[in-house]
Scaffold this active site. Structure first.
Site, PDB file in Angstrom:
ATOM      1  N   HIS A   1       0.823  -1.199   0.000  1.00 25.14           N
ATOM      2  CA  HIS A   1       0.000   0.000   0.000  1.00 25.14           C
ATOM      3  C   HIS A   1       0.857   1.249   0.000  1.00 25.14           C
ATOM      4  CE1 HIS A   1       1.066  -0.633   4.197  1.00 25.14           C
ATOM      5  NE2 HIS A   1       1.094   0.696   4.250  1.00 25.14           N
TER       6      HIS A   1
ATOM      7  N   THR B   1       0.746   4.647   2.025  1.00 23.53           N
ATOM      8  CA  THR B   1       0.097   5.347   3.144  1.00 23.53           C
ATOM      9  C   THR B   1      -0.129   6.820   2.784  1.00 23.53           C
ATOM     10  OG1 THR B   1       1.328   3.918   4.666  1.00 23.53           O
ATOM     11  CG2 THR B   1       0.305   5.888   5.622  1.00 23.53           C
TER      12      THR B   1
ATOM     13  N   HIS C   1       5.153   6.621  -1.291  1.00 21.49           N
ATOM     14  CA  HIS C   1       5.865   5.386  -1.627  1.00 21.49           C
ATOM     15  C   HIS C   1       5.073   4.155  -1.217  1.00 21.49           C
ATOM     16  CE1 HIS C   1       6.528   5.935   2.647  1.00 21.49           C
ATOM     17  NE2 HIS C   1       6.572   4.618   2.671  1.00 21.49           N
TER      18      HIS C   1
ATOM     19  N   THR D   1       6.129   0.570   0.618  1.00 21.69           N
ATOM     20  CA  THR D   1       7.203  -0.216   1.230  1.00 21.69           C
ATOM     21  C   THR D   1       7.110  -1.641   0.691  1.00 21.69           C
ATOM     22  OG1 THR D   1       7.257   1.121   3.236  1.00 21.69           O
ATOM     23  CG2 THR D   1       8.127  -1.121   3.412  1.00 21.69           C
TER      24      THR D   1
HETATM   25  P1  2AM Z   1       4.937   2.850   5.260  1.00 15.68           P
HETATM   26  O1  2AM Z   1       3.850   3.719   4.793  1.00 15.68           O
HETATM   27  O2  2AM Z   1       6.276   3.320   4.881  1.00 15.68           O
HETATM   28  O3  2AM Z   1       4.764   1.422   4.820  1.00 15.68           O
HETATM   29  C1  2AM Z   1       1.454   1.014   9.453  1.00 15.68           C
HETATM   30  O4  2AM Z   1       2.529   1.036  10.333  1.00 15.68           O
HETATM   31  C2  2AM Z   1       1.736   1.804   8.207  1.00 15.68           C
HETATM   32  O5  2AM Z   1       1.847   3.179   8.496  1.00 15.68           O
HETATM   33  C3  2AM Z   1       3.003   1.405   7.502  1.00 15.68           C
HETATM   34  O6  2AM Z   1       2.671   1.258   6.169  1.00 15.68           O
HETATM   35  C4  2AM Z   1       3.984   2.500   7.788  1.00 15.68           C
HETATM   36  O7  2AM Z   1       4.952   2.845   6.863  1.00 15.68           O
HETATM   37  C5  2AM Z   1       3.103   3.658   8.110  1.00 15.68           C
HETATM   38  N1  2AM Z   1       3.672   4.400   9.243  1.00 15.68           N
HETATM   39  C6  2AM Z   1       4.015   3.908  10.429  1.00 15.68           C
HETATM   40  N2  2AM Z   1       4.433   4.891  11.250  1.00 15.68           N
HETATM   41  C7  2AM Z   1       4.374   6.027  10.559  1.00 15.68           C
HETATM   42  C8  2AM Z   1       4.671   7.377  10.848  1.00 15.68           C
HETATM   43  N3  2AM Z   1       5.124   7.749  12.039  1.00 15.68           N
HETATM   44  N4  2AM Z   1       4.500   8.280   9.865  1.00 15.68           N
HETATM   45  C9  2AM Z   1       4.057   7.898   8.661  1.00 15.68           C
HETATM   46  N5  2AM Z   1       3.736   6.637   8.337  1.00 15.68           N
HETATM   47  C10 2AM Z   1       3.887   5.712   9.261  1.00 15.68           C
END
Ligand code: 2AM
Length: 223
Positions: free
Chosen positions: A69, A71, A155, A157
């Site tokens: 996904h 975010t 992005h 991951t």
């Molecule tokens: P990602 O978007 O890089 O994959 C659940 O943990 C999701 O939220 C993950 O997909 C993660 O990274 C994102 N995430 C976790 N902590 C975060 C933060 N502090 N800021 C932004 N995205 C975060």
């Protein structure tokens, strides 16, 4: 009694459809397989292994996340700043469960993460929270990040090395973009998929010749 507040999710984002997920995983795994055989990569292997002569199998090195996904807003069930405001935005409510196509324009590999850079369209930018690019960025990197266009952090991951959290992908991506802007690109290697460049300290950036598109659904996610 007070009316119960609607619960906020862990995060919102665009989720790849299952068949798209498979296609992207295959294409990006092929890239990893090639990367660790390149001479240019082997020259910097110690940045991944800590030892010069040791080999690394990048496919094993990175653990796959559960659902691919991109975010948009990390809400942390309401604990993150601006979570409630984001969930209440008209554009967010209207976009839930809607299909959308994401465009991946580059792949990044660092000793910590493997990720795909997403180029957001103007419409998709409406779902990108203001200030989100800067969330958790180290003060030293802040001026460079502030100079990047909004949405630069977008992005997917694709994998994390042992003990690393997915949030690192966005931070490593921003660092790479800042270094590129300063003209700090080193070795460049032409590959089938595009041009690979090295940005010191085990950071690799592949600019795709053709963007990889993926069908997604905008949705919230709670564990
Ligand atoms: P990602 O978007 O890089 O994959 C659940 O943990 C999701 O939220 C993950 O997909 C993660 O990274 C994102 N995430 C976790 N902590 C975060 C933060 N502090 N800021 C932004 N995205 C975060």
């Amino acid at each position: 009694t007070k009316p119960k507040e609607p619960e906020l999710p862990l995060f919102f984002g665009w989720f790849l459809l299952p068949e798209e997920e498979e296609r992207i995983k295959c294409a990006t795994m092929d890239f990893l397989k090639t990367l660790d055989t390149l001479e240019a990569f082997k020259e910097h292997i110690s940045e991944f292994t800590g030892e010069a002569e040791k080999e690394v199998d990048l496919e094993q090195y990175f653990q796959n996340p559960l659902h691919l996904h991109c975010t948009t807003k990390f809400c942390d069930y309401g604990k993150a700043e601006g979570a409630k405001e984001y969930a209440e935005l008209q554009v967010v409510k209207e976009s839930l469960a809607k299909s959308d196509e994401l465009s991946v324009t580059a792949l990044i590999v660092t000793p910590r993460i493997f990720g795909a850079r997403v180029a957001l369209t103007e419409t998709q930018m409406k779902l990108w929270p203001e200030g989100e690019d800067k969330e958790g960025v180290a003060p030293a990197l802040m001026p460079s990040v502030e100079a990047l266009p909004m949405g630069s952090r977008a992005h997917v991951t694709l994998g994390c090395s042992a003990g690393v959290e997915a949030v690192q992908t966005g931070l490593d991506l921003l660092e790479i973009l800042a270094l590129q802007k300063e003209g700090k690109e080193g070795t460049q290697v032409e590959m089938d998929l595009g041009t690979l460049s090295y940005l010191s300290e085990g950071r690799w950036f592949l600019t795709l010749r053709e963007p990889i598109t993926a069908d997604t659904t905008f949705s919230s996610f709670s564990d």
